[in-house]
Design a protein around this motif. Structure first.
Motif, PDB file in Angstrom:
ATOM      1  N   ALA A  27      52.263  47.277  51.325  1.00  0.00           N
ATOM      2  CA  ALA A  27      52.579  48.511  50.584  1.00  0.00           C
ATOM      3  C   ALA A  27      53.980  48.436  49.991  1.00  0.00           C
ATOM      4  N   GLU A  28      54.895  47.905  50.786  1.00  0.00           N
ATOM      5  CA  GLU A  28      56.295  47.806  50.328  1.00  0.00           C
ATOM      6  C   GLU A  28      56.417  46.811  49.187  1.00  0.00           C
ATOM      7  N   ARG A  29      55.739  45.625  49.335  1.00  0.00           N
ATOM      8  CA  ARG A  29      55.885  44.582  48.308  1.00  0.00           C
ATOM      9  C   ARG A  29      55.152  44.930  47.020  1.00  0.00           C
ATOM     10  N   THR A  30      54.053  45.687  47.133  1.00  0.00           N
ATOM     11  CA  THR A  30      53.283  46.028  45.928  1.00  0.00           C
ATOM     12  C   THR A  30      53.713  47.365  45.327  1.00  0.00           C
ATOM     13  N   GLY A  31      54.427  48.163  46.131  1.00  0.00           N
ATOM     14  CA  GLY A  31      54.792  49.505  45.657  1.00  0.00           C
ATOM     15  C   GLY A  31      53.594  50.436  45.623  1.00  0.00           C
ATOM     16  N   ARG A  32      52.525  50.037  46.358  1.00  0.00           N
ATOM     17  CA  ARG A  32      51.310  50.850  46.370  1.00  0.00           C
ATOM     18  C   ARG A  32      50.971  51.232  47.817  1.00  0.00           C
ATOM     19  N   PRO A  33      50.985  52.524  48.135  1.00  0.00           N
ATOM     20  CA  PRO A  33      50.699  52.929  49.513  1.00  0.00           C
ATOM     21  C   PRO A  33      49.239  52.690  49.906  1.00  0.00           C
ATOM     22  N   ARG A  34      48.360  52.547  48.883  1.00  0.00           N
ATOM     23  CA  ARG A  34      46.933  52.353  49.174  1.00  0.00           C
ATOM     24  C   ARG A  34      46.312  51.309  48.266  1.00  0.00           C
ATOM     25  N   LEU A  51      39.835  36.914  36.726  1.00  0.00           N
ATOM     26  CA  LEU A  51      39.010  37.717  35.804  1.00  0.00           C
ATOM     27  C   LEU A  51      38.892  39.172  36.246  1.00  0.00           C
ATOM     28  N   LEU A  52      39.381  39.476  37.449  1.00  0.00           N
ATOM     29  CA  LEU A  52      39.166  40.828  37.989  1.00  0.00           C
ATOM     30  C   LEU A  52      39.936  41.882  37.213  1.00  0.00           C
ATOM     31  N   GLY A  53      41.147  41.504  36.753  1.00  0.00           N
ATOM     32  CA  GLY A  53      41.998  42.481  36.072  1.00  0.00           C
ATOM     33  C   GLY A  53      43.442  42.006  36.115  1.00  0.00           C
ATOM     34  N   GLU A  54      44.367  42.953  35.982  1.00  0.00           N
ATOM     35  CA  GLU A  54      45.788  42.553  35.916  1.00  0.00           C
ATOM     36  C   GLU A  54      46.377  42.408  37.319  1.00  0.00           C
ATOM     37  N   THR A  55      46.913  41.219  37.580  1.00  0.00           N
ATOM     38  CA  THR A  55      47.607  41.004  38.855  1.00  0.00           C
ATOM     39  C   THR A  55      48.971  41.672  38.766  1.00  0.00           C
ATOM     40  N   THR A  56      49.198  42.661  39.612  1.00  0.00           N
ATOM     41  CA  THR A  56      50.476  43.382  39.547  1.00  0.00           C
ATOM     42  C   THR A  56      51.479  42.834  40.565  1.00  0.00           C
ATOM     43  N   THR A  57      50.971  42.209  41.658  1.00  0.00           N
ATOM     44  CA  THR A  57      51.866  41.572  42.633  1.00  0.00           C
ATOM     45  C   THR A  57      51.154  40.404  43.287  1.00  0.00           C
ATOM     46  N   SER A  76      43.539  29.454  48.329  1.00  0.00           N
ATOM     47  CA  SER A  76      44.930  29.680  47.889  1.00  0.00           C
ATOM     48  C   SER A  76      45.702  30.434  48.976  1.00  0.00           C
ATOM     49  N   GLY A  77      46.937  29.998  49.267  1.00  0.00           N
ATOM     50  CA  GLY A  77      47.694  30.599  50.355  1.00  0.00           C
ATOM     51  C   GLY A  77      48.459  31.846  49.986  1.00  0.00           C
ATOM     52  N   SER A  78      47.877  32.658  49.108  1.00  0.00           N
ATOM     53  CA  SER A  78      48.574  33.899  48.735  1.00  0.00           C
ATOM     54  C   SER A  78      47.555  35.025  48.606  1.00  0.00           C
ATOM     55  N   MET A  79      48.077  36.241  48.527  1.00  0.00           N
ATOM     56  CA  MET A  79      47.234  37.407  48.296  1.00  0.00           C
ATOM     57  C   MET A  79      47.747  38.122  47.041  1.00  0.00           C
ATOM     58  N   ARG A  80      46.848  38.806  46.366  1.00  0.00           N
ATOM     59  CA  ARG A  80      47.217  39.439  45.096  1.00  0.00           C
ATOM     60  C   ARG A  80      46.772  40.897  45.072  1.00  0.00           C
ATOM     61  N   SER A  81      47.618  41.730  44.497  1.00  0.00           N
ATOM     62  CA  SER A  81      47.242  43.119  44.221  1.00  0.00           C
ATOM     63  C   SER A  81      46.840  43.171  42.756  1.00  0.00           C
ATOM     64  N   ILE A  82      45.609  43.606  42.485  1.00  0.00           N
ATOM     65  CA  ILE A  82      45.054  43.539  41.131  1.00  0.00           C
ATOM     66  C   ILE A  82      44.490  44.900  40.723  1.00  0.00           C
ATOM     67  N   THR A  83      44.887  45.349  39.542  1.00  0.00           N
ATOM     68  CA  THR A  83      44.305  46.576  38.989  1.00  0.00           C
ATOM     69  C   THR A  83      43.006  46.182  38.286  1.00  0.00           C
ATOM     70  N   VAL A  84      41.892  46.645  38.815  1.00  0.00           N
ATOM     71  CA  VAL A  84      40.574  46.179  38.375  1.00  0.00           C
ATOM     72  C   VAL A  84      40.287  46.670  36.959  1.00  0.00           C
ATOM     73  N   ALA A  85      39.949  45.728  36.085  1.00  0.00           N
ATOM     74  CA  ALA A  85      39.619  46.093  34.693  1.00  0.00           C
ATOM     75  C   ALA A  85      38.420  47.039  34.705  1.00  0.00           C
ATOM     76  N   GLY A  86      38.527  48.087  33.903  1.00  0.00           N
ATOM     77  CA  GLY A  86      37.400  49.027  33.808  1.00  0.00           C
ATOM     78  C   GLY A  86      37.600  50.208  34.729  1.00  0.00           C
ATOM     79  N   GLN A  90      42.448  49.701  42.672  1.00  0.00           N
ATOM     80  CA  GLN A  90      43.377  48.641  43.084  1.00  0.00           C
ATOM     81  C   GLN A  90      42.729  47.749  44.126  1.00  0.00           C
ATOM     82  N   ALA A  91      42.677  46.445  43.821  1.00  0.00           N
ATOM     83  CA  ALA A  91      42.055  45.467  44.713  1.00  0.00           C
ATOM     84  C   ALA A  91      43.119  44.644  45.413  1.00  0.00           C
ATOM     85  N   LEU A  92      42.848  44.321  46.675  1.00  0.00           N
ATOM     86  CA  LEU A  92      43.706  43.430  47.455  1.00  0.00           C
ATOM     87  C   LEU A  92      42.893  42.160  47.669  1.00  0.00           C
ATOM     88  N   VAL A  93      43.336  41.066  47.039  1.00  0.00           N
ATOM     89  CA  VAL A  93      42.534  39.842  46.998  1.00  0.00           C
ATOM     90  C   VAL A  93      43.184  38.764  47.857  1.00  0.00           C
TER      91      VAL A  93
END
Ligand SMILES: O=P(O)(O)O[C@@H]1C[C@H](O)[C@@H](CO)O1
Ligand SMILES: Nc1nc2[nH]cnc2c(=O)[nH]1
Length: 277
Positions: A27-34, A51-57, A76-86, A90-93
């Motif tokens: 939440a702190e790193r993405t600035g998103r509480p949910r 292809l999911l959408g815009e990776t914001t973090t 891949s050894g990372s996780m991504r916060s993505i705003t789903v197109a359409g 908010q997805a946590l991948v």
């Protein structure tokens, strides 16, 4: 006397506390509480995030409590916060998963699921690469998971947590996936402990038990997700014919190569399905 070389005391933190700690860092790193939807990308699915959408973090797994770097090629050894197109949800991948065979314990295997639930996710999408028992399901075929058989002899649950697993893989989400691709078939996924692949006799046994797909992940994660009250969509990519069905020896190189070959179809499918959740 305080011996600075003494081994650190074993953690007294519960798995749930560690998940909440990890969710707070996210939440702190993405600035998103949910976050709304969590995805675990298994072998062959790594490309879907783009292809999911815009990776914001993007967050390195090593920066989040309880997570480890990728231990398997094709992850891949990372996780991504993505705003789903359409949908704008908010997805946590999670670009990788901890496999039971890595020996870090079952709590580590389901840590990402519990973290996603603590981060607010109500839906979990589990993907994996697996062996197929039906020779007509060629490598590169995605299959919806209808149910699973857990042959790990393990569970993430402790104590009198008598969790019902009926409709564990949410029928509504499978129907939604079929709206995207009506050709999608479904099947029963059998989780073995691994890391060895099955013997031909074990594959025959899995078939006799009602299994269609054999793998080394997913079932334990799904149990933890049900305990957390999440809806679950499971999608397997058949990366190879299972042992005894295949006319050649199995290898992870074949799994990764099949995943790369199917990346376009899998990524498009997952993006279109997640955009409707
Ligand atoms: O994370 P998944 O289940 O997709 O990874 C599969 C199972 C083993 O880790 C590996 C075997 O090739 O691929
Ligand atoms: N257990 C198991 N996992 C896999 N992951 C990809 N292919 C296979 C397989 O044939 N068996």
């Amino acid at each position: 006397m305080n011996d600075a070389t003494a081994a650190p005391a074993p953690s007294t933190e519960t798995p749930q506390q560690l998940a909440e700690e990890a969710a707070a860092v996210i939440a702190e790193r993405t600035g998103r509480p949910r976050h709304d939807i969590a995805l675990v990308l298994g072998s062959g699915w790594a490309g879907a995030a783009d292809l999911l959408g815009e990776t914001t973090t993007t967050i390195d797994n090593a920066d989040v409590p309880g997570f480890a770097p990728a231990a398997v090629a094709g992850h891949s050894g990372s996780m991504r916060s993505i705003t789903v197109a359409g949908s704008g949800r908010q997805a946590l991948v999670f670009g990788t998963r901890t496999h039971f065979y890595e020996g870090r314990g079952v709590a580590a295997v389901v840590h990402a699921v519990r973290t996603a639930a603590a981060a607010g996710c109500s839906t979990l999408v589990l993907t994996n690469g697996c062996g197929g028992l039906d020779p007509d399901r060629a490598p590169g075929t995605p299959v919806l998971i209808r149910d699973h058989i857990n042959l790990t002899a393990a569970t993430p649950l402790e104590g009198a947590t008598f969790v019902d697993l009926t409709d564990l893989y949410t029928p509504r989400l499978r129907e939604l996936a079929r709206e995207v691709d009506p050709t999608l078939d479904d099947g029963v996924y059998v989780q073995f402990r691994g890391p060895q692949y099955e013997t031909p006799a074990e594959v025959r046994m899995a078939g006799i038990l009602g299994g269609d797909l054999v793998g080394m992940s997913t079932a334990l994660e799904a149990i933890a997700a049900r305990e957390a009250g999440m809806d679950i969509l499971g999608i397997s990519l058949v990366t190879n014919a299972a042992a005894g069905v295949s006319d050649h020896p199995l290898s992870h190189e074949e799994v990764v190569a099949a995943g790369q070959a199917a990346a376009g179809r899998c990524s498009r499918l997952l993006a279109d399905v997640v955009g409707r959740i």
